[in-house]
Scaffold this active site. Sequence first.
Site, PDB file in Angstrom:
ATOM      1  N   LYS A 117      -6.492  -8.624  -1.532  1.00  0.00           N
ATOM      2  CA  LYS A 117      -6.747  -7.246  -0.623  1.00  0.00           C
ATOM      3  C   LYS A 117      -7.765  -6.403  -1.060  1.00  0.00           C
ATOM      4  O   LYS A 117      -8.835  -6.111  -0.919  1.00  0.00           O
ATOM      5  CB  LYS A 117      -5.582  -6.689  -0.097  1.00  0.00           C
ATOM      6  CG  LYS A 117      -4.781  -7.389   0.979  1.00  0.00           C
ATOM      7  CD  LYS A 117      -3.327  -6.843   1.432  1.00  0.00           C
ATOM      8  CE  LYS A 117      -2.665  -7.767   2.056  1.00  0.00           C
ATOM      9  NZ  LYS A 117      -1.114  -7.445   1.903  1.00  0.00           N
TER      10      LYS A 117
ATOM     11  N   GLN B 209       4.346  -4.161   1.909  1.00  0.00           N
ATOM     12  CA  GLN B 209       4.031  -5.403   1.584  1.00  0.00           C
ATOM     13  C   GLN B 209       5.413  -6.324   1.595  1.00  0.00           C
ATOM     14  O   GLN B 209       6.260  -5.698   1.074  1.00  0.00           O
ATOM     15  CB  GLN B 209       3.533  -5.486   0.319  1.00  0.00           C
ATOM     16  CG  GLN B 209       3.281  -6.863  -0.450  1.00  0.00           C
ATOM     17  CD  GLN B 209       1.957  -7.479   0.213  1.00  0.00           C
ATOM     18  OE1 GLN B 209       0.872  -6.827   0.521  1.00  0.00           O
ATOM     19  NE2 GLN B 209       2.248  -8.706   0.371  1.00  0.00           N
TER      20      GLN B 209
ATOM     21  N   ASP C  37      -0.392  -3.262  10.605  1.00  0.00           N
ATOM     22  CA  ASP C  37       0.361  -4.759  10.579  1.00  0.00           C
ATOM     23  C   ASP C  37       0.847  -5.035  12.115  1.00  0.00           C
ATOM     24  O   ASP C  37       1.407  -6.110  12.282  1.00  0.00           O
ATOM     25  CB  ASP C  37       1.220  -4.924   9.546  1.00  0.00           C
ATOM     26  CG  ASP C  37       0.911  -5.775   8.102  1.00  0.00           C
ATOM     27  OD1 ASP C  37      -0.095  -6.038   8.396  1.00  0.00           O
ATOM     28  OD2 ASP C  37       1.802  -5.634   7.239  1.00  0.00           O
TER      29      ASP C  37
END
Length: 282
Positions: free
Chosen positions: A52, A96, A119
């Site tokens: 990322k 995460q 997300d």
Amino acid sequence: MGQILDGKALADFKAVKLKLTVEKLRKQGTRPCFCVINIGEDPSSKIYLKTKKRRAAEIGIGQKVYQLKADVSQVELLALIAKLNRDDKVDGIMIQLPVPEQINLNEALEQIDPAKDVDCLTPSNVGRLWRGDHFVEPATAHGILALLDHYRINLRGKNVVIIGRSSIVGKPLAALMLERDATVSILHLQTSNLFEYTKRADIIVSAAGQAKLVTAAMIKPGAVIIDVGINRLDKQVVGDVDFASVAPKASYITPVPGGIGPLTVESLMEQVVKLARRKDGR
Ligand code: NAD
């Protein structure tokens, strides 16, 4: 032999376009920026974070990783989320996964400002997704739809089987595919006979995390096969699909690596930019 759905090539192409968008935004004074909260030392998480970070840097997006100790308390995590919610420079916040056992993930997700929920996991954004008026899409599902669109694979009236019902892949993908008029079945560990469903499917998406789960005998000739799984087998990274036997029978198939993985990362960057533009009313 089925045609390869080249997720890596599409991700690289989309990244070039996104970089131009970001350059334009930066000239107007907006620098998209997102924060990742990583708890503990999960080895897979470390790899994802590195990927990322590299992609964000290439595109010109700011990224900050908040590394918390494995034994961090729920209170400390919530305090960090509250701080990032208040920070005007932060456009996106993500936790995460996985998180350690002492963390109540749902409670933490509920605290993220939905306008920064990159997300798409806060309750209101999940609701919006199912209602069809969402402003952010979960990265993997977004990437899968982008790939199908790119290869002009229409979903309307198609029989789709998704293997895996997680909140980050199976469930949101089902919502987005229903919106595109597909008939969707979601299979999971308690589904008694996968074969009964997969044999009839026009499109199969496997997100189970089990190598060689989908075999040639399970698919109908000409099916489209999307392999989301990332597994380690004999020191190699493989998907859920037994590629060697399935590819000759499929019409289209994603490779692993080089399929959905790169598109997920690129799609995440797209969502960050989307949220930054939304915040600035652009
Ligand atoms: P998860 O463990 O949260 O969910 C897995 C789901 O698969 C569960 O619903 C489970 O019931 C189902 N399942 C597992 N084995 C099954 C079986 N034998 N038959 C039927 N259903 C079965 O996992 P997740 O986070 O959704 O990830 C799934 C896989 O996708 C993992 O390999 C993960 O690494 C990968 N992944 C890849 C990307 C990407 O960008 N390519 C993104 C997210 C996840």
